[in-house]
Design a protein around this motif. Sequence first.
Motif, short mmCIF file in Angstrom:
data_model
loop_
_atom_site.label_atom_id
_atom_site.label_comp_id
_atom_site.label_asym_id
_atom_site.label_seq_id
_atom_site.Cartn_x
_atom_site.Cartn_y
_atom_site.Cartn_z
N GLY A 21 -2.56 -0.38 26.47
CA GLY A 21 -1.81 -1.64 26.45
C GLY A 21 -2.24 -2.61 25.38
O GLY A 21 -1.41 -3.26 24.76
N ARG A 22 -3.56 -2.73 25.15
CA ARG A 22 -4.03 -3.66 24.15
C ARG A 22 -3.50 -3.31 22.76
O ARG A 22 -2.98 -4.16 22.05
N LEU A 24 -0.97 -1.42 22.02
CA LEU A 24 0.48 -1.44 21.97
C LEU A 24 1.01 -2.84 21.70
O LEU A 24 2.03 -3.01 21.03
N GLN A 25 0.31 -3.85 22.19
CA GLN A 25 0.77 -5.22 22.03
C GLN A 25 0.33 -5.87 20.72
O GLN A 25 0.87 -6.91 20.33
N LEU A 26 -0.63 -5.27 20.04
CA LEU A 26 -1.15 -5.88 18.82
C LEU A 26 -0.19 -5.64 17.66
O LEU A 26 0.17 -4.50 17.37
N PRO A 27 0.24 -6.68 16.96
CA PRO A 27 1.13 -6.48 15.81
C PRO A 27 0.43 -5.66 14.73
O PRO A 27 -0.77 -5.80 14.50
N SER A 31 -3.55 -4.94 12.68
CA SER A 31 -4.27 -3.71 13.01
C SER A 31 -5.49 -3.55 12.12
O SER A 31 -5.41 -3.65 10.90
N ASP A 54 -6.19 0.64 16.74
CA ASP A 54 -5.09 -0.33 16.78
C ASP A 54 -3.77 0.33 16.42
O ASP A 54 -2.73 -0.02 16.96
N ARG A 112 7.37 4.05 13.86
CA ARG A 112 6.98 2.65 13.67
C ARG A 112 6.98 2.27 12.20
O ARG A 112 7.17 1.10 11.85
#
Length: 295
Positions: A21-22, A24-27, A31, A54, A112
């Motif tokens: 989760g961490r 996945l949420q980081l732009p 990274s 990241d 992505r």
Amino acid sequence: MTNTPQPGRQLSGPPLPHRNGRALQLPANLSRSWLLTAAAKKTAFAAALTSEADSVILDLEDAVPATEKAHARQIVAEALSTGTSTWVRVNGPESEYWADDLAALSQAPGLRGIMLAMTETADQIAATASRLPAGTPIIALIESAIGIENAAMIATAPSTFRLAFGVGDFRRDTGTADTPAALAYARSRLVIASRVGGLPGPIDGPSVDASERELFEAGRLSAEMGMTGKLCLAPAAAETINKGLSPSEAERQWATELLAAHESGVAPGDGSYLPRLLRAQKILSLAKAYGLCNA
């Protein structure tokens, strides 16, 4: 080249796990650790996706021999069409595999972004972008003297998202030693070019066969040079790289104290105050984004 599976090879299998989760949420512009994972080894995907990296990059270039390129491409295209979301490193624009890589990825919903190997010109970024859905971010992996000299133009290409430093191939191209002093010019060129292009700080190359302490120090060196990310080759390395590229405890304490003094109205009158204030705000903003305990 064809995308038909080779006889006897199965591309399907159990669903791959999602990112933690961490991460996945980081732009992606924040990274720090960028984990390169061999695209032909689907069994390695789970460890990469659940690691502390990241960002994860499935690697169709150096990690895949020529005889495995087509099969690796199929594995990646299937993974990105069945719930997995990652970046992909494609082969260089002068290679025979570049066009097929982009064709296979152009319809993949989980893509992505692209890392373009062997980037040397802004035109190569434009040509790559033209074969992908509009807005697909491209990391320009610069690995040669020509690429370093053209870094500012590459950074200002409309589809360039970040610059990255391919240390191994750059050293092979130039004969440069693997020391901070020898690589300082190239790193600085990428940092300055990124600023000129309005990009996040560049991504440094990987540290091969480094101990945990050496890896942490390499991350600190990257940060000192103005780089904000680093490639890595093993899932276990990601957490150490994240620490090396995050604001240190001393930096966070300094920033906290300076902002507390600012908010209480205690502000020094010297001309360096505003830059220090802005730096303190940036340090605590990054600390918060990275989930550091005292952010």
